[in-house]
Design a protein around this motif. Structure first.
Motif, PDB file in Angstrom:
ATOM      1  N   VAL A 120       0.806  -1.203  -0.133  1.00  0.00           N
ATOM      2  CA  VAL A 120       0.097  -0.026  -0.076  1.00  0.00           C
ATOM      3  C   VAL A 120       0.996   1.255   0.017  1.00  0.00           C
ATOM      4  O   VAL A 120       1.960   1.261   0.920  1.00  0.00           O
ATOM      5  CB  VAL A 120      -1.114   0.050   1.126  1.00  0.00           C
ATOM      6  CG1 VAL A 120      -1.710   1.262   1.361  1.00  0.00           C
ATOM      7  CG2 VAL A 120      -1.820  -1.322   1.464  1.00  0.00           C
ATOM      8  N   THR A 133      -4.791  12.327  -4.462  1.00  0.00           N
ATOM      9  CA  THR A 133      -4.723  13.295  -2.940  1.00  0.00           C
ATOM     10  C   THR A 133      -4.577  14.631  -3.071  1.00  0.00           C
ATOM     11  O   THR A 133      -3.743  14.847  -4.165  1.00  0.00           O
ATOM     12  CB  THR A 133      -3.591  12.533  -2.081  1.00  0.00           C
ATOM     13  OG1 THR A 133      -3.730  12.965  -0.951  1.00  0.00           O
ATOM     14  CG2 THR A 133      -2.206  12.524  -2.732  1.00  0.00           C
ATOM     15  N   ARG A 270      -4.743   4.452   7.586  1.00  0.00           N
ATOM     16  CA  ARG A 270      -5.564   3.916   6.836  1.00  0.00           C
ATOM     17  C   ARG A 270      -4.599   2.834   5.885  1.00  0.00           C
ATOM     18  O   ARG A 270      -5.489   1.483   5.728  1.00  0.00           O
ATOM     19  CB  ARG A 270      -5.909   4.717   5.559  1.00  0.00           C
ATOM     20  CG  ARG A 270      -6.961   4.156   4.694  1.00  0.00           C
ATOM     21  CD  ARG A 270      -8.054   3.376   5.054  1.00  0.00           C
ATOM     22  NE  ARG A 270      -9.031   4.143   5.678  1.00  0.00           N
ATOM     23  CZ  ARG A 270     -10.100   4.977   5.110  1.00  0.00           C
ATOM     24  NH1 ARG A 270     -10.201   4.983   3.704  1.00  0.00           N
ATOM     25  NH2 ARG A 270     -10.948   5.588   5.792  1.00  0.00           N
ATOM     26  N   ALA A 271      -3.398   3.008   5.878  1.00  0.00           N
ATOM     27  CA  ALA A 271      -2.722   1.943   4.790  1.00  0.00           C
ATOM     28  C   ALA A 271      -2.567   0.553   5.569  1.00  0.00           C
ATOM     29  O   ALA A 271      -2.657  -0.471   5.121  1.00  0.00           O
ATOM     30  CB  ALA A 271      -1.268   2.420   4.691  1.00  0.00           C
ATOM     31  N   LEU A 274      -6.018  -1.254   5.200  1.00  0.00           N
ATOM     32  CA  LEU A 274      -6.001  -1.904   4.125  1.00  0.00           C
ATOM     33  C   LEU A 274      -5.346  -3.120   3.978  1.00  0.00           C
ATOM     34  O   LEU A 274      -5.935  -4.128   3.444  1.00  0.00           O
ATOM     35  CB  LEU A 274      -5.722  -0.995   2.851  1.00  0.00           C
ATOM     36  CG  LEU A 274      -6.462   0.337   2.808  1.00  0.00           C
ATOM     37  CD1 LEU A 274      -5.842   1.226   1.775  1.00  0.00           C
ATOM     38  CD2 LEU A 274      -7.812   0.211   1.950  1.00  0.00           C
ATOM     39  N   ARG A 282      -2.950  -0.724  -3.590  1.00  0.00           N
ATOM     40  CA  ARG A 282      -3.710   0.503  -3.264  1.00  0.00           C
ATOM     41  C   ARG A 282      -2.712   1.671  -2.763  1.00  0.00           C
ATOM     42  O   ARG A 282      -1.715   1.665  -2.502  1.00  0.00           O
ATOM     43  CB  ARG A 282      -4.847   0.268  -2.121  1.00  0.00           C
ATOM     44  CG  ARG A 282      -5.533  -0.792  -1.974  1.00  0.00           C
ATOM     45  CD  ARG A 282      -6.649  -0.999  -3.453  1.00  0.00           C
ATOM     46  NE  ARG A 282      -7.484   0.346  -3.380  1.00  0.00           N
ATOM     47  CZ  ARG A 282      -8.438   0.479  -4.470  1.00  0.00           C
ATOM     48  NH1 ARG A 282      -8.223  -0.111  -5.608  1.00  0.00           N
ATOM     49  NH2 ARG A 282      -9.291   1.565  -3.987  1.00  0.00           N
ATOM     50  N   VAL A 284      -3.278   5.394  -0.777  1.00  0.00           N
ATOM     51  CA  VAL A 284      -4.080   6.116   0.262  1.00  0.00           C
ATOM     52  C   VAL A 284      -3.949   7.704  -0.189  1.00  0.00           C
ATOM     53  O   VAL A 284      -2.923   8.195  -0.607  1.00  0.00           O
ATOM     54  CB  VAL A 284      -3.904   5.915   1.658  1.00  0.00           C
ATOM     55  CG1 VAL A 284      -4.290   4.661   1.948  1.00  0.00           C
ATOM     56  CG2 VAL A 284      -2.448   6.348   1.996  1.00  0.00           C
ATOM     57  N   ASP A 293      -8.634   5.723  -0.855  1.00  0.00           N
ATOM     58  CA  ASP A 293      -7.664   5.170  -1.492  1.00  0.00           C
ATOM     59  C   ASP A 293      -8.212   4.638  -2.970  1.00  0.00           C
ATOM     60  O   ASP A 293      -9.189   4.419  -3.185  1.00  0.00           O
ATOM     61  CB  ASP A 293      -7.534   3.863  -0.681  1.00  0.00           C
ATOM     62  CG  ASP A 293      -8.687   3.032  -0.339  1.00  0.00           C
ATOM     63  OD1 ASP A 293      -8.817   1.974  -1.503  1.00  0.00           O
ATOM     64  OD2 ASP A 293      -9.575   2.896   0.361  1.00  0.00           O
TER      65      ASP A 293
END
Length: 319
Positions: A120, A133, A270-271, A274, A282, A284, A293
């Motif tokens: 990720v 982002t 968040r990474a 996932l 993915r 983020v 993501d």
């Protein structure tokens, strides 16, 4: 997934340490072991991997740079280098990897995922040039570093009635130049995403002088031209007393701003989420203050863009 890794790659950016901290503590909170890869992809191929504990990332949220060190690695661009990295990860029992860095780092993460090892990507670069982002980790800190320098340069420009050309970083992206120029009240901003007319720039400087303004600030993104060469052209065409400042790597360092610390913490966490859901490949990011993501392949297939409305606004306000 019971054991993950984390590495930083490419150019360092303030806030990378905050992201590493978030990865480590989020994972440990969920009873997952974390291993740090030291020295980017080069360190990965050489097996520079160590287990990280809660205390390993204590007192680093406020520090610039990266505790995991970073490096650029040509060998890792080859399939042989990538397989060598996967071998080291498997030897350490690592099942997933968080990669913090820019587009080159993302390409490495994409390659590993395609070879069956889930990764990720977390956007860490002062250039703010990663699609998917609105902001990258380190951009806000670098921006404030540039603005502080511009404010100080303006003081001496005014005192000596000079035109100052300030070259800022950003590679082929103009975000750092555009935002700092608008925030710093620059008379002219040059970015790679927009063409410029030297005659028009010089005429604007002359017009400003005619109405009584004796100093000017010109922000040049490094992806446009050399600040030194640009300064020479201004001097030759206007005969203004012109000086050049190249801010250089000072823009990379320093304690990250609160914005970058929070951004890094949210994206790093968040990474991990996932990976724990078995999602690799993915990237983020942040959009409208919400963590999102995307497929990392889609991110790498997009072109970076800037908000040209900001450039228009800067021209309107610098008349």
């Amino acid at each position: 997934m019971k054991r993950i890794g984390v590495l930083t790659s490419g150019g360092d950016a303030p806030g990378m340490n905050a992201a590493v901290r978030a990865v480590v503590r989020k994972a440990i909170y969920h009873d997952v072991e974390v291993y740090g890869v030291y020295g980017g992809y080069s360190g990965l191929m050489n097996g520079n991997i160590e287990k990280l504990e809660l205390g390993s990332v204590g007192d680093i949220i406020h520090r610039g740079g990266t505790m995991l060190l970073s490096a650029r690695c040509e060998e890792f661009k080859t399939k042989e280098g990538q397989l060598k990295g996967i071998e080291q990860l498997k030897l350490a029992g690592i099942e997933g990897l968080v990669v913090i860095g820019g587009d080159g780092s993302y390409r490495g993460a994409k390659a590993l995922t395609e070879l069956g090892f889930p990764c990720v990507g977390v956007p860490g670069t002062i250039d703010n040039d990663i699609p998917g982002t609105q902001y990258t980790i380190g951009f806000d800190t670098a921006l404030n570093t540039v603005i502080e320098a511009v404010d100080k340069i303006r003081d001496t420009a005014q005192s000596h009635e000079r035109a100052f050309v300030i070259e800022v970083m950003g590679r082929n992206a103009g975000d750092l130049a555009l935002w700092s120029g608008l925030a710093g009240g620059a008379e002219t901003i040059l970015i790679p995403e927009d063409n410029y007319d030297m005659n028009d720039i010089c005429q604007r400087l002359i017009k400003s002088q005619e109405r009584g303004k004796k100093h000017s600030i010109i922000i040049v993104a490094e992806g446009v031209a050399s600040g030194v060469e640009f300064g020479k052209q201004i001097k030759e065409r206007t005969d203004f007393d012109t000086r050049v400042s190249i801010l250089g790597h000072i823009q990379r360092g320093g304690s990250p701003t609160a914005f970058d610390r929070v951004l890094a913490s949210r994206l790093g966490a968040r990474a991990v989420e996932l990976l724990l859901k078995g999602k690799g490949g993915r990237a983020v990011g942040m959009k409208n203050n919400q963590v999102i993501d995307n497929d990392i392949a889609d991110i790498l297939g997009e072109a970076h863009t800037v908000d040209m409305n900001l450039l228009t606004l800067s021209k309107e306000l610098s008349i």
